[in-house]
Design an enzyme around this catalytic site. Sequence first.
Site, PDB file in Angstrom:
ATOM      1  N   CYS A   2      35.355  16.438  95.629  1.00  0.00           N
ATOM      2  CA  CYS A   2      35.226  15.105  95.296  1.00  0.00           C
ATOM      3  C   CYS A   2      34.017  14.945  94.657  1.00  0.00           C
ATOM      4  CB  CYS A   2      35.237  14.138  96.618  1.00  0.00           C
ATOM      5  SG  CYS A   2      33.853  14.653  97.536  1.00  0.00           S
ATOM      6  N   CYS A  33      30.995  -0.594  93.128  1.00  0.00           N
ATOM      7  CA  CYS A  33      32.056  -0.490  91.990  1.00  0.00           C
ATOM      8  C   CYS A  33      30.806   0.109  90.969  1.00  0.00           C
ATOM      9  CB  CYS A  33      32.706  -1.341  91.694  1.00  0.00           C
ATOM     10  SG  CYS A  33      34.152  -1.400  92.767  1.00  0.00           S
ATOM     11  N   CYS A  50      35.498  -8.168  98.991  1.00  0.00           N
ATOM     12  CA  CYS A  50      35.340  -6.891  98.160  1.00  0.00           C
ATOM     13  C   CYS A  50      36.695  -6.771  97.627  1.00  0.00           C
ATOM     14  CB  CYS A  50      35.136  -5.591  98.994  1.00  0.00           C
ATOM     15  SG  CYS A  50      35.376  -4.129  98.242  1.00  0.00           S
ATOM     16  N   ASP A  54      38.187  21.695 101.375  1.00  0.00           N
ATOM     17  CA  ASP A  54      38.013  20.114 101.019  1.00  0.00           C
ATOM     18  C   ASP A  54      36.698  19.770 101.662  1.00  0.00           C
ATOM     19  OD1 ASP A  54      38.131  17.724 100.262  1.00  0.00           O
ATOM     20  OD2 ASP A  54      39.959  17.151 101.737  1.00  0.00           O
ATOM     21  N   CYS A  67      26.557  -6.424  93.859  1.00  0.00           N
ATOM     22  CA  CYS A  67      27.130  -5.262  94.613  1.00  0.00           C
ATOM     23  C   CYS A  67      27.042  -4.066  93.805  1.00  0.00           C
ATOM     24  CB  CYS A  67      28.414  -5.650  95.075  1.00  0.00           C
ATOM     25  SG  CYS A  67      29.520  -4.461  96.167  1.00  0.00           S
TER      26      CYS A  67
HETATM   27  C1  LIG Z   1      36.117  15.662 102.401  1.00  0.00           C
HETATM   28  S1  LIG Z   1      36.623  15.499 104.282  1.00  0.00           S
HETATM   29  C2  LIG Z   1      38.128  16.195 104.207  1.00  0.00           C
HETATM   30  C3  LIG Z   1      38.828  16.207 105.406  1.00  0.00           C
HETATM   31  C4  LIG Z   1      40.386  16.656 105.291  1.00  0.00           C
HETATM   32  N1  LIG Z   1      40.603  17.724 104.439  1.00  0.00           N
HETATM   33  C5  LIG Z   1      41.131  15.447 104.822  1.00  0.00           C
HETATM   34  O1  LIG Z   1      41.526  15.393 103.394  1.00  0.00           O
HETATM   35  O2  LIG Z   1      41.427  14.566 105.402  1.00  0.00           O
HETATM   36  C6  LIG Z   1      35.489  16.702 104.677  1.00  0.00           C
HETATM   37  C7  LIG Z   1      35.288  17.113 106.205  1.00  0.00           C
HETATM   38  O3  LIG Z   1      34.483  18.195 106.252  1.00  0.00           O
HETATM   39  C8  LIG Z   1      33.821  18.032 107.512  1.00  0.00           C
HETATM   40  N2  LIG Z   1      32.614  18.717 107.471  1.00  0.00           N
HETATM   41  C9  LIG Z   1      31.241  18.469 106.831  1.00  0.00           C
HETATM   42  N3  LIG Z   1      30.485  19.627 106.832  1.00  0.00           N
HETATM   43  C10 LIG Z   1      31.296  20.671 107.709  1.00  0.00           C
HETATM   44  C11 LIG Z   1      30.837  21.854 108.029  1.00  0.00           C
HETATM   45  N4  LIG Z   1      29.800  22.545 107.457  1.00  0.00           N
HETATM   46  N5  LIG Z   1      31.717  22.616 108.508  1.00  0.00           N
HETATM   47  C12 LIG Z   1      33.029  22.351 109.155  1.00  0.00           C
HETATM   48  N6  LIG Z   1      33.254  20.930 108.699  1.00  0.00           N
HETATM   49  C13 LIG Z   1      32.538  20.046 108.094  1.00  0.00           C
HETATM   50  C14 LIG Z   1      33.674  16.519 107.596  1.00  0.00           C
HETATM   51  O4  LIG Z   1      33.307  16.264 109.092  1.00  0.00           O
HETATM   52  C15 LIG Z   1      34.909  16.082 107.025  1.00  0.00           C
HETATM   53  O5  LIG Z   1      35.909  16.033 108.269  1.00  0.00           O
END
Ligand SMILES: C[S@@+](CC[C@H](N)C(=O)[O-])C[C@H]1O[C@@H](n2cnc3c(N)ncnc32)[C@H](O)[C@@H]1O
Length: 457
Positions: free
Chosen positions: A405, A106, A200, A378, A103
């Site tokens: 991340c 991980c 898992c 984020d 797998c």
């Molecule tokens: C890491 S997640 C964070 C979501 C939220 N802040 C949370 O902690 O639950 C990133 C988010 O960015 C959105 N996303 C990705 N590319 C984007 C873009 N160019 N413009 C706006 N949103 C975007 C994704 O759909 C996702 O919901």
Amino acid sequence: MSTRRPRRSAPASGAGTGALASSAAPGTLLDLEVGPVAHGGFCVARTGGRVVFVRHALPGERVRARVTDASHDRYWRADAVEILTAAPGRVEPPCPHAGPGACGGCDWQHADLATQRAGKAAVVAESLRRFAGLDVPVVVEGPPPVGSAGTGADTGTGVGADPGAGGLGWRTRMRFAVTEDGGIGLRASRSHLVLATPDCRIAHPLLLDAVAGRRFPGADAVEVAVSPATRQVAVAVRPGPGPDGPPGVRVVEVVGERRFAVGPEVFWQVHPAAPEVLVDAVRTALRPRPGETALDLYAGAGLFAAFLAADVGPRGRVVAMESDAAAVAAAADNLADLPQVSLRGVRVTPATVRGVVGGRSSDESGTSRGGVDVAVLDPPRAGAGPAVMAALLAHHPRAVAYVACDPVALGRDLAAASTAGYELVSLRVFDLFPMTHHVECVALLRPRVTELPASGK
Ligand SMILES: C[S@@+](CC[C@H](N)C(=O)[O-])C[C@H]1O[C@@H](n2cnc3c(N)ncnc32)[C@H](O)[C@@H]1O
């Protein structure tokens, strides 16, 4: 597919079968001295002047590794299949599906949690040094106990009555592969191969219960979301009904006093402790004040916007931007009681960020600044990118919390922030994905304070 674990052997085993190779085909065995952890779940070794990215090894080990990919001029990939000298942090993987050729979910089942976190700290520190020129001490914080909200039954999988303990049983959202006969499976590392088992060990027990004994003939994948707090389960079969189809089932997540309804297709943090940990880190960093304007870029289902709205109060304003239609729909419901939130279903781009607020605001001293006082962003793994960073910082927010991340993308975006006159003030790093190479950072940026040159008078 069989699970083959690296075999430990007595040290100084002689010449062995390993090679000091300058060319290799997949399957070639190499004896390697393993160097540091690199971003992506492997360690770096060298042979004949070439870099080898080795999975299933730990820094300081001597291993016999089987080459899995020799298609690149500058590096090869290999799996440690025999441990000639083990590192002190090596443990027997708690998951029977972890190991070479098995797998791919991980990366660090063969390391104790302290060793996993030391490796993640090294990767974050190296990314910031390399991409942002920053020399920052990094400590990785483990998640707090999930507590009663995360408690589930002992499933007999090695995950006890306290999911999350020992780095197992924490994952509340998963996309399973489906085998040809409709069974639930896990994907092998860097491969389309499917390991025909739903077993898992990092999955939350509720999630395993949701798929136990079920078959999904004809499906490509099955997405499952569970909420340990409400014990709700949502299962989505892919391909689904399409963009115009009925909205999927949502689970209700509880964060502090607030509830968020989020389907499996919408981003939500996968560790049960993560939303609270990250919200707390962001609010502590930004300290939003009543009446301020806050920006939430990449807002998902509205997690940060909801708490920023409480902080800025009814006289303040939160602008939340998110591009995924299902996430925007979820956020609209989750934030419906907060009229100070303006939710925009748009892509975050330099143009949309530049135009996000009109007018200007002022701080307590009456100093006029851009229309954004504080911001959280984020972004997905690729990061925001230098152009979005420049557009955001052109609003001159007094504080920015960057939730990342991917430490490499964070390093690159911090370099762009520095160019725009912002500096890293604090960094918190959380191990919200035990057993995997993933890590979550919260970086606080503020405008750089430049000292005026001393007067010659
Ligand atoms: C890491 S997640 C964070 C979501 C939220 N802040 C949370 O902690 O639950 C990133 C988010 O960015 C959105 N996303 C990705 N590319 C984007 C873009 N160019 N413009 C706006 N949103 C975007 C994704 O759909 C996702 O919901």
